[in-house]
Design a protein around this motif. Structure first.
Motif, PDB file in Angstrom:
ATOM      1  N   LYS A  48       0.843  -1.210   0.000  1.00  0.00           N
ATOM      2  CA  LYS A  48       0.000   0.000   0.000  1.00  0.00           C
ATOM      3  C   LYS A  48       0.871   1.251   0.000  1.00  0.00           C
ATOM      4  CE  LYS A  48      -4.303  -1.613   0.299  1.00  0.00           C
ATOM      5  NZ  LYS A  48      -5.337  -1.300  -0.722  1.00  0.00           N
ATOM      6  N   ALA A  49       1.944   1.219   0.777  1.00  0.00           N
ATOM      7  CA  ALA A  49       2.861   2.368   0.846  1.00  0.00           C
ATOM      8  C   ALA A  49       3.524   2.606  -0.502  1.00  0.00           C
ATOM      9  CB  ALA A  49       3.904   2.131   1.933  1.00  0.00           C
ATOM     10  N   ILE A  50       3.912   1.527  -1.172  1.00  0.00           N
ATOM     11  CA  ILE A  50       4.551   1.653  -2.486  1.00  0.00           C
ATOM     12  C   ILE A  50       3.560   2.204  -3.514  1.00  0.00           C
ATOM     13  CG2 ILE A  50       5.586   0.361  -4.403  1.00  0.00           C
ATOM     14  CD1 ILE A  50       6.800  -1.526  -2.279  1.00  0.00           C
ATOM     15  N   THR A  51       2.317   1.717  -3.461  1.00  0.00           N
ATOM     16  CA  THR A  51       1.280   2.225  -4.354  1.00  0.00           C
ATOM     17  C   THR A  51       1.078   3.727  -4.141  1.00  0.00           C
ATOM     18  OG1 THR A  51       0.141   0.090  -4.384  1.00  0.00           O
ATOM     19  CG2 THR A  51      -1.151   2.010  -5.031  1.00  0.00           C
ATOM     20  N   ALA A 107      11.371   2.289 -13.266  1.00  0.00           N
ATOM     21  CA  ALA A 107      10.247   3.119 -12.845  1.00  0.00           C
ATOM     22  C   ALA A 107      10.768   4.389 -12.179  1.00  0.00           C
ATOM     23  CB  ALA A 107       9.355   2.340 -11.891  1.00  0.00           C
ATOM     24  N   ASN A 108      10.057   5.498 -12.361  1.00  0.00           N
ATOM     25  CA  ASN A 108      10.568   6.767 -11.829  1.00  0.00           C
ATOM     26  C   ASN A 108      10.522   6.845 -10.315  1.00  0.00           C
ATOM     27  OD1 ASN A 108       7.788   6.928 -11.728  1.00  0.00           O
ATOM     28  ND2 ASN A 108       7.707   9.080 -12.309  1.00  0.00           N
ATOM     29  N   THR A 109       9.815   5.920  -9.666  1.00  0.00           N
ATOM     30  CA  THR A 109       9.778   5.924  -8.196  1.00  0.00           C
ATOM     31  C   THR A 109      10.535   4.729  -7.603  1.00  0.00           C
ATOM     32  OG1 THR A 109       7.628   4.812  -8.313  1.00  0.00           O
ATOM     33  CG2 THR A 109       7.605   7.211  -8.015  1.00  0.00           C
ATOM     34  N   THR A 110      11.357   4.066  -8.398  1.00  0.00           N
ATOM     35  CA  THR A 110      12.089   2.899  -7.893  1.00  0.00           C
ATOM     36  C   THR A 110      12.958   3.249  -6.688  1.00  0.00           C
ATOM     37  OG1 THR A 110      12.150   1.906 -10.096  1.00  0.00           O
ATOM     38  CG2 THR A 110      13.725   1.067  -8.500  1.00  0.00           C
ATOM     39  N   PHE A 111      13.610   4.402  -6.738  1.00  0.00           N
ATOM     40  CA  PHE A 111      14.473   4.821  -5.623  1.00  0.00           C
ATOM     41  C   PHE A 111      13.646   4.956  -4.344  1.00  0.00           C
ATOM     42  CE2 PHE A 111      16.836   7.793  -2.984  1.00  0.00           C
ATOM     43  CZ  PHE A 111      18.145   7.373  -3.138  1.00  0.00           C
ATOM     44  N   GLU A 112      12.481   5.593  -4.452  1.00  0.00           N
ATOM     45  CA  GLU A 112      11.628   5.795  -3.293  1.00  0.00           C
ATOM     46  C   GLU A 112      11.051   4.464  -2.794  1.00  0.00           C
ATOM     47  OE1 GLU A 112      11.657   7.733  -6.065  1.00  0.00           O
ATOM     48  OE2 GLU A 112      12.663   9.381  -5.015  1.00  0.00           O
ATOM     49  N   THR A 113      10.746   3.564  -3.721  1.00  0.00           N
ATOM     50  CA  THR A 113      10.261   2.237  -3.345  1.00  0.00           C
ATOM     51  C   THR A 113      11.326   1.485  -2.561  1.00  0.00           C
ATOM     52  OG1 THR A 113       8.842   2.135  -5.305  1.00  0.00           O
ATOM     53  CG2 THR A 113       9.361   0.051  -4.251  1.00  0.00           C
TER      54      THR A 113
END
Length: 327
Positions: A22-25, A130-136
């Protein structure tokens, strides 16, 4: 059901896979309200991050990346480690959704309590990352995963992006798969830290040894990416769990060397600065698009660029000048 930031943080820390997902979404969402909550979440979990080993894994389609990751992940788990897999799938051009669905290709690893697999569509982002891979990755690190394995689509341009967000860059090579040129391409060879020649069997063992020799010769002509590190070229078969222990040991040996030479923290700081630059560009562009008059200008300059009225770079410059001189 909507979860509060505190609910998500507690779920992440307790290893609740549903709440981690859920956090990753939330982080992947482009909705303004979600972005605000995502920023708050990432800010609060930052003290919990930074302890994982981030491994980028690339190779042409058919190199056996998913099989390698599944069995390597199970090997790491057998050594008492927790493993998160971020499998970046190519996106559907229509709905931007994930095409391959790596979870279905890593069934055994998905059953492990200490494994977390997240297929994420690349959504058209350059290079199959993915552009949010770092944040994931930050979320997975806060959840206590020891190894973060990032699988890319291996489309040829993903290598730089993978290297820019990981500690170790692993290149999978196969014999007779049509990737011989890619295997010795200078761009890749300058970035790799470990090479694993996969799908080696008795029938192609001599060819594999010859390829290893060619790769080592190619590496000898290139400057070392890390001082005192000679890129190992390992042979094996991920399907039959052959050579994976050697890869596991070399990855840890490489990390130990980087920490010893103080390069580990330095490289991570440089990577964070690159993420900062990326998000500055994203936020500025989004800010421009939110302004009605600027949005019209943006659309017009974009049309001019596509019609080649001016060079696209010139149109971009004219648009940015309008933005900067708006007041």
């Amino acid at each position: 059901m909507k979860f509060s930031t505190q609910d998500l943080i507690e779920g992440i820390q307790s290893g609740n896979k549903r709440l981690i997902a859920k956090a990753i979404t939330l982080v992947e969402s482009k909705k303004a309200e979600h972005r605000t909550q995502a920023e708050d979440l990432l800010k609060k979990i930052m003290p919990l991050t930074g302890k994982s080993i981030r491994v980028g894994i690339t190779g042409v389609p058919g190199a056996g990346k998913s099989t390698f990751i599944e069995n390597f992940g199970r090997l790491a788990i057998s050594n008492g480690k927790k493993v998160a897999v971020l499998a970046i799938d190519p996106s559907s051009a229509i709905n931007k959704g994930s095409i391959l669905g790596d979870k279905t290709r890593m069934e055994e690893l998905a059953k492990e309590d200490n494994a977390f697999i997240r297929p994420s569509p690349s959504s058209g982002f350059l290079g199959g990352v993915a552009n949010t891979t770092f944040e994931t990755m930050m979320i997975c690190e806060a959840a206590g995963y020891d190894y973060i394995l990032i699988e890319t689509v291996g489309v040829g341009q993903s290598e730089v992006l993978v290297a820019d967000i990981t500690d170790v860059f692993l290149f999978l090579k196969i014999i007779g798969g049509g990737d011989e040129l890619q295997g010795i391409k200078r761009g890749i060879m300058e970035m790799v830290d470990v090479i694993f020649i996969n799908k080696v069997e008795e029938s192609n063992l001599q060819k594999a040894k010859n390829t290893r020799l060619e790769l080592k010769r190619a590496l000898d002509f290139l400057p070392s990416k890390e001082k005192d590190w000679k890129v190992p070229v390992l042979l094996g078969s991920a399907l039959y769990n052959e050579g994976l222990q050697d890869v596991f040991e070399k990855i840890n040996e490489f990390i130990d060397l980087k920490k010893k030479t103080e390069r580990f923290d330095l490289v991570r700081k440089e990577q964070s600065e690159k993420r900062f630059e990326y998000w500055v560009q994203e936020y500025i562009l989004n800010m421009m698009k939110r302004d009605e008059s600027l949005e019209e200008a943006y659309i017009q300059h974009k049309k001019n660029a596509s019609a080649l009225i001016f060079n696209p770079s010139t149109e971009a410059k004219l648009f940015v000048e309008k933005f900067l001189n708006k007041d």
